[in-house]
Design a protein around this motif. Structure first.
Motif, PDB file in Angstrom:
ATOM      1  N   ASN A 104      56.943 -33.195 -36.458  1.00  0.00           N
ATOM      2  CA  ASN A 104      58.033 -32.550 -37.181  1.00  0.00           C
ATOM      3  C   ASN A 104      57.565 -31.934 -38.497  1.00  0.00           C
ATOM      4  OD1 ASN A 104      60.607 -33.283 -39.250  1.00  0.00           O
ATOM      5  ND2 ASN A 104      61.043 -32.123 -37.415  1.00  0.00           N
ATOM      6  N   ARG A 105      56.727 -32.670 -39.226  1.00  0.00           N
ATOM      7  CA  ARG A 105      56.196 -32.141 -40.490  1.00  0.00           C
ATOM      8  C   ARG A 105      55.348 -30.898 -40.249  1.00  0.00           C
ATOM      9  NH1 ARG A 105      59.799 -34.219 -43.105  1.00  0.00           N
ATOM     10  NH2 ARG A 105      59.736 -36.381 -43.748  1.00  0.00           N
ATOM     11  N   TYR A 144      55.753 -28.711 -37.838  1.00  0.00           N
ATOM     12  CA  TYR A 144      56.667 -27.588 -37.607  1.00  0.00           C
ATOM     13  C   TYR A 144      57.260 -27.084 -38.916  1.00  0.00           C
ATOM     14  CZ  TYR A 144      56.618 -27.670 -32.532  1.00  0.00           C
ATOM     15  OH  TYR A 144      56.234 -27.566 -31.232  1.00  0.00           O
ATOM     16  N   GLN A 145      57.591 -28.041 -39.821  1.00  0.00           N
ATOM     17  CA  GLN A 145      58.135 -27.627 -41.126  1.00  0.00           C
ATOM     18  C   GLN A 145      57.104 -26.805 -41.889  1.00  0.00           C
ATOM     19  OE1 GLN A 145      59.226 -31.556 -42.502  1.00  0.00           O
ATOM     20  NE2 GLN A 145      61.403 -31.125 -42.240  1.00  0.00           N
ATOM     21  N   ASP A 172      54.701 -25.087 -40.569  1.00  0.00           N
ATOM     22  CA  ASP A 172      54.591 -23.831 -39.834  1.00  0.00           C
ATOM     23  C   ASP A 172      55.682 -22.851 -40.276  1.00  0.00           C
ATOM     24  OD1 ASP A 172      55.222 -22.192 -37.125  1.00  0.00           O
ATOM     25  OD2 ASP A 172      53.118 -22.842 -37.131  1.00  0.00           O
ATOM     26  N   TRP A 173      56.914 -23.375 -40.442  1.00  0.00           N
ATOM     27  CA  TRP A 173      58.035 -22.550 -40.931  1.00  0.00           C
ATOM     28  C   TRP A 173      57.744 -22.024 -42.323  1.00  0.00           C
ATOM     29  CZ3 TRP A 173      63.135 -21.261 -39.271  1.00  0.00           C
ATOM     30  CH2 TRP A 173      63.361 -21.569 -37.914  1.00  0.00           C
ATOM     31  N   LEU A 174      57.171 -22.883 -43.154  1.00  0.00           N
ATOM     32  CA  LEU A 174      56.873 -22.447 -44.521  1.00  0.00           C
ATOM     33  C   LEU A 174      55.925 -21.251 -44.487  1.00  0.00           C
ATOM     34  CD1 LEU A 174      56.438 -25.729 -46.603  1.00  0.00           C
ATOM     35  CD2 LEU A 174      58.437 -24.254 -46.406  1.00  0.00           C
ATOM     36  N   TYR A 202      58.698 -18.634 -45.314  1.00  0.00           N
ATOM     37  CA  TYR A 202      58.883 -18.942 -46.729  1.00  0.00           C
ATOM     38  C   TYR A 202      57.749 -18.438 -47.612  1.00  0.00           C
ATOM     39  CZ  TYR A 202      62.829 -21.996 -45.563  1.00  0.00           C
ATOM     40  OH  TYR A 202      64.028 -22.491 -45.131  1.00  0.00           O
ATOM     41  N   ASP A 221      59.371 -33.830 -46.886  1.00  0.00           N
ATOM     42  CA  ASP A 221      59.004 -32.594 -46.212  1.00  0.00           C
ATOM     43  C   ASP A 221      57.991 -31.807 -47.045  1.00  0.00           C
ATOM     44  OD1 ASP A 221      60.459 -30.266 -47.721  1.00  0.00           O
ATOM     45  OD2 ASP A 221      61.925 -31.882 -47.590  1.00  0.00           O
ATOM     46  N   LYS A 278      57.800 -28.876 -48.242  1.00  0.00           N
ATOM     47  CA  LYS A 278      58.235 -28.043 -49.363  1.00  0.00           C
ATOM     48  C   LYS A 278      58.505 -28.890 -50.606  1.00  0.00           C
ATOM     49  CE  LYS A 278      61.925 -24.851 -50.180  1.00  0.00           C
ATOM     50  NZ  LYS A 278      62.994 -24.103 -49.531  1.00  0.00           N
ATOM     51  N   GLY A 293      67.485 -23.164 -48.212  1.00  0.00           N
ATOM     52  CA  GLY A 293      66.875 -22.542 -47.047  1.00  0.00           C
ATOM     53  C   GLY A 293      67.010 -21.033 -47.099  1.00  0.00           C
TER      54      GLY A 293
END
Lengths: 253, 421
Positions: free
Chosen positions: B279-280, B282-283, B285-287, B291, B311, B313, B343
């Motif tokens: 999960n971390r 993926y977070q 990866d989103w950043l 972001y 997380d 961020k 977000g």
């Protein structure tokens, strides 16, 4: 307190706005034609729905608002939530009274509320697109009963019309008892005489196409074998696929 | 179609489920007259398995027979499990009939390798070609390109598939060699560059002729298994960052290692798949994708692994208190995006709304900002309680990671006190 009565249709609401500006009095409360009058109402005015008045209001809104915001208003209307008509009235009034558009001012409570309610309906619209399950009947019509919280069936017709253009289908709202039928050419609104039979979400086996049961079984098998047991997470599962939709979903029946 | 197919479906779905890629996004395609199906740019999930993963495509293998013997794979040659193979027509009919009932958004086709890569690849291509040309199917198709397949076949696949993918599986070559001695990274990177080349050529052609065929319009994706080998998060994320440099790479998936072959002692013994770490990742990866974070801002030599408690961020913000507090009424969009608790959606709402009025704390809350986190990192119209400077990063971290009593315990306590009263 000033009270307006109207027939609880979208056209009626737009007519009410027209009348309010014409009379220069604005309602504190909107009531249906047969609702009981609250105490201390100083004035009660009954709106008579007129499509030309409604059209004029809508036209002027289209001039002042983006297409996106106009859609949002329709979504809020279809939410069928208590007080959503009064919210729309306030929003439209703000729009008419303001020189520049208010639609992106989310610090305004009314604007934010409209936005949020529209998002709620839009979310359920998406869930219809995701979770509708068709069952093939013996006469080759694909039938899907649903009962969404908001009246969002009209919002998904275009999607299904493009996607399933070469099969006949019926999307039916058992809660509001109406639906849409696609006959390979056009979509028409309809009401079934025997709709009570589908409240369980399943088509009667006698009415099913020959291999419909097999495909339902195949899908259930597939769904079961996809789950990874080391990762089971029922809370997340329900969050992503709320229980109220399960009774119409083949894999959950 | 008959009952015998039930057994095949079960076997081949079981074998395919560990591939985590599931997206059906990236292409918009309208239906054609007399055809079936369309594709939506944003992708549609049609169901969710009990482990909470999205089901948008019929994720299935053509066969689970395989000539390879990779330690992490359930279908490895040396496993004694039930094997099955679909015929092309069975697979095609199943896809169409599932699609007609709105069960799925399309097909995700992969396969074990039989005889040799090209033999396998050819049969996969035949299946998706049939769907498109014979059945006039316009839904989404994701195909796994077989490592080592020839350029010609990859090229043909790209004409019918929306997305092609080749899995890296293990982030470093050295560890891949350890677990899958018959494979190497070159056999993965080669088809990856065929796909990229095909996409770029098609883009160029379409600039000249609008009717030129599209090639894998939804790009390519890949998957890495996390926790089967010793790589740290820095190595994993740097691999992803390098992959995202390629114009055709749309998604990198991270799959928390599930010990399907626990007897193999090259693999770590795990009680639970590393879900939090996954999960971390993926977070993180989103950043990187949404972001505007660079990989070395998320992990570096001092912090090679992601923090499992908070997380990435928030973790970055606590390491960089000098950036805060940020004034939400003045700061650039990209800086607002860096505030923990805000977000992409709420950042956009803030930037749009502040042209009208000053944004207050209560307005932020209504817009969906997680004030519990954000309050330490912002100034708005009002004075905040205390910023990360006054409170110190250590304190903020402590407050935000504090465990509340689980609900069941709380009610127990209440009942107890009632009894004693």
């Amino acid at each position: 307190m000033i009270v307006f009565r109207y027939d609880k249709t979208y056209e009626g609401l737009l007519t009410a706005i027209f009348d309010a500006y014409f009379r220069k009095t604005f309602p504190d409360k909107l009531l249906g034609t047969d609702d009981i009058e609250p105490m201390f109402a100083e004035e009660s005015f009954t709106v008579i729905t007129q499509s030309d008045k409604a059209a004029r209001v809508w036209k002027s809104l289209e001039k002042k608002l983006s297409a996106n915001a106009c859609n949002m208003l329709t979504y809020v209307w279809l939410s069928e939530e208590d007080g959503s008509d009064e919210l729309l009235f306030q929003y439209i009034r703000k729009t008419v009274d303001s020189k520049r558009t208010i639609e992106t001012n989310f610090a305004d409570e009314v604007v934010l509320k409209v936005h949020k309610l529209a998002m709620k309906v839009s979310k359920e619209r998406l869930r219809m697109i995701q979770f509708v399950r068709f069952q093939k009947a013996a006469d080759d019509v694909f039938f899907a009963p649903v009962s969404p919280d908001h009246n969002c069936l009209p919002l998904v017709i275009d999607h299904f019309k493009d996607r399933f253009a070469d099969q006949k289908w019926i999307l039916y709202d058992t809660k509001r008892d109406y639906g849409f039928y696609y006959d390979l050419k056009t979509v028409t609104e309809m009401t079934l005489e025997t709709s009570a039979r589908f409240s369980e979400g399943k088509l009667d086996e006698a009415l099913m196409a020959e291999d419909e049961k097999l495909f339902q079984q195949l899908w259930k098998t597939y769904f079961k074998s996809m789950a990874i047991k080391e990762r089971i997470n029922p809370k997340l599962h329900r969050q992503l696929m709320p229980k109220r939709y399960w009774k119409y979903m083949t894999e959950k029946q | 179609m008959n009952e015998a197919i039930l057994e095949k479906l079960k076997v081949l779905a079981e074998s395919a489920k560990y591939d985590v890629s599931c997206a059906s996004s990236g292409t918009t395609r309208k239906n054609i007259p007399g055809g079936i199906g369309n594709a939506q740019g944003w992708g549609i999930c049609h169901s969710f398995t009990e482990d909470g993963r999205c089901v948008s495509l019929l994720k299935i293998m053509l066969t689970n027979n395989c000539i390879y013997d990779c330690a992490y794979c359930i279908n490895r040659r040396s496993n004694d499990l039930q094997r099955a193979t679909f015929s092309v027509s069975e697979l095609v009919e199943l896809t169409i009939e599932f699609y007609r009932r709105n069960y799925i958004e399309g097909l995700f086709l992969s396969s074990g390798v039989v005889r040799n890569p090209d033999y396998t690849m050819e049969r996969l291509v035949r299946a998706i070609k049939d769907l498109r040309t014979v059945h006039r199917f316009n839904g989404y198709i994701h195909m796994k390109s077989i490592p080592g397949a020839s350029e010609q076949l990859v090229h043909e696949a790209g004409l019918y598939a929306d997305r092609l993918s080749v899995n890296i599986e293990i982030p470093t070559e050295q560890n891949l060699k350890l677990l899958a001695p018959e494979k190497d990274h070159a056999s993965v990177y080669k088809p990856m560059s065929f796909i990229q080349q095909g996409m770029l050529e098609s883009k160029e052609d379409r600039r000249k002729f609008r009717s030129a065929p599209r090639f894998a319009p939804a790009g390519q994706s890949t998957q890495m298994i996390v926790g089967a080998t010793s790589e740290n998060d820095k190595q994993i994320l740097q691999t992803s960052a390098a992959l995202y440099q390629r114009p055709s790479m749309k998604r990198v998936y991270y799959s928390g290692f599930i010990p399907v072959n626990s007897y193999d002692n090259r693999l770590p013994a795990l009680k639970q798949p590393p879900l939090v770490r996954e999960n971390r990742l993926y977070q993180a990866d989103w950043l990187m994708r949404f972001y505007e974070f660079k990989v070395d801002e998320i992990v570096d030599d001092r912090y090679p692994d992601l923090d499992l408690e908070i997380d990435p961020k928030l973790s970055w913000a606590l390491r960089h208190p000098e950036v805060f507090p940020v004034d939400v009424n003045k700061a650039d969009y990209s800086l607002i995006l860096r505030i923990p608790g805000i977000g992409v959606k709420s950042a956009k709402l803030i930037v749009m709304s502040r042209r009208y009025t000053k944004i207050t704390g209560s307005a932020l809350k209504k817009m969906g900002v997680v004030m519990k986190k954000a309050q330490y990192f912002i100034t708005c119209n009002e004075l905040p309680v205390h910023t990360v400077h006054e409170a110190s990063p250590e304190y903020v971290r402590k407050v935000l990671t504090e465990k509340k009593f689980p609900k069941s315990k709380q009610t127990d306590q209440q009942q107890l006190s009632l009894i004693f009263e």
